[in-house]
Motif scaffolding. Structure first.
Motif, PDB file in Angstrom:
ATOM      1  N   TYR A 100       1.548  65.295  43.219  1.00 40.25           N
ATOM      2  CA  TYR A 100       0.380  64.648  42.591  1.00 40.25           C
ATOM      3  C   TYR A 100       0.324  63.156  42.931  1.00 40.25           C
ATOM      4  CZ  TYR A 100      -3.497  64.731  39.250  1.00 40.25           C
ATOM      5  OH  TYR A 100      -4.749  64.689  38.666  1.00 40.25           O
ATOM      6  N   PHE A 101       1.295  62.677  43.668  1.00 40.35           N
ATOM      7  CA  PHE A 101       1.221  61.334  44.240  1.00 40.35           C
ATOM      8  C   PHE A 101       0.430  61.447  45.534  1.00 40.35           C
ATOM      9  CE2 PHE A 101       4.622  60.569  41.339  1.00 40.35           C
ATOM     10  CZ  PHE A 101       4.699  59.205  41.148  1.00 40.35           C
ATOM     11  N   ASN A 102      -0.773  60.902  45.550  1.00 40.96           N
ATOM     12  CA  ASN A 102      -1.598  61.043  46.751  1.00 40.96           C
ATOM     13  C   ASN A 102      -2.555  59.869  46.850  1.00 40.96           C
ATOM     14  OD1 ASN A 102      -2.303  62.268  49.109  1.00 40.96           O
ATOM     15  ND2 ASN A 102      -3.225  64.089  48.192  1.00 40.96           N
ATOM     16  N   GLY A 103      -2.564  59.231  48.007  1.00 39.20           N
ATOM     17  CA  GLY A 103      -3.386  58.051  48.204  1.00 39.20           C
ATOM     18  C   GLY A 103      -2.852  56.830  47.494  1.00 39.20           C
ATOM     19  N   SER A 104      -1.577  56.873  47.109  1.00 39.87           N
ATOM     20  CA  SER A 104      -0.975  55.782  46.348  1.00 39.87           C
ATOM     21  C   SER A 104      -0.346  54.741  47.266  1.00 39.87           C
ATOM     22  CB  SER A 104       0.107  56.320  45.406  1.00 39.87           C
ATOM     23  OG  SER A 104      -0.439  57.214  44.468  1.00 39.87           O
TER      24      SER A 104
END
Length: 242
Positions: free
Chosen positions: A225-229
């Motif tokens: 769920y870490f995405n585009g961070s």
């Protein structure tokens, strides 16, 4: 789960720490390097991590070598775009070659290394792409218009790519390190280094292993769920919004 990972610029400095950490986490790691054969051979002998020489600024060379890696080791599911160079100088004195060398190696590599693997990741429904930017891509730095531009471009590239590929189980994240205790930073004159450290609230340089630990997490199954961070690791020297 063991996955195949490629780390560009993976035999020295931050890249070497990332390669070692991913291997320790159970992955099959291949470390790319560009020119220092002696350092690469020593790294391979020390770690047992295979090394592959190619210029990440050259698309044809990158595609060819990545195809060879996948044929030999299996599909690449983890990409760490870490390779980078500096060619510092005031912009009004900067040559086109100084500009283009940095853009080619530090920004074009995002396309050159990621494009050959992205279709396979989409087909398999899994991928972890971790791109190494810099504090200077977030805040800019005098004498580094080329480097700051390239590293800022890495952030924009990653955010767009994350949006495109999230439905296919692929995450794309950025780590923006501050000043890390590597050979490059160690070469800075002592008085300049002291001045830099005085601007870091943590009161010290970062360690390459701290960057590597973050990469290992972002490459894991648990980081879906870490995405585009953009993860800033700089000892509170600079706090960016996104």
């Amino acid at each position: 789960m063991t996955r195949v990972a490629i780390v560009t610029g993976g035999t020295r400095g931050i890249g070497a720490a990332i390669s070692k950490a991913l291997k320790a986490a159970g992955h099959k790691v291949i470390a790319n390097y560009a020119g220092n054969d002696e350092a690469a051979s020593a790294f391979q002998a020390e770690t047992g991590i295979p090394v592959v020489k190619f210029d990440v600024g050259d698309y044809a060379a990158s595609a060819e070598k990545i195809a060879e890696i996948e044929q030999q080791h299996g599909p690449i599911d983890i990409v760490v775009n870490n390779a980078g160079i500096t060619r510092d100088g005031a912009f009004h004195r900067m040559t086109h070659e100084q500009w283009s060398q940095v853009i080619r190696t530090d920004l074009d590599c995002m396309f050159n290394v990621t494009r050959p693997v992205i279709e396979g990741m989409r087909a398999r429904g899994f991928g972890r792409i971790i791109n190494i930017s810099s504090i200077n891509g977030q805040k800019g730095q005098a004498g580094q218009t080329n480097y700051s531009a390239a590293k800022a471009g890495v952030i924009g590239f990653s955010k767009a790519l994350a949006q495109e590929n999230a439905p296919k189980g692929i995450t794309v994240n950025v780590i923006a390190p501050g000043y890390i205790d590597t050979e490059m930073v160690a070469a800075v004159p002592e008085e300049v280094l002291k001045k830099i450290i005085s601007t870091i609230p943590n009161g010290r340089l970062g360690r390459a292993e701290e960057i590597a630990d973050a990469v290992v997490f972002l490459a894991s199954e648990q980081a879906g769920y870490f995405n585009g961070s953009v993860l800033s690791i700089n000892g509170a020297q600079y706090m960016a919004n996104g």
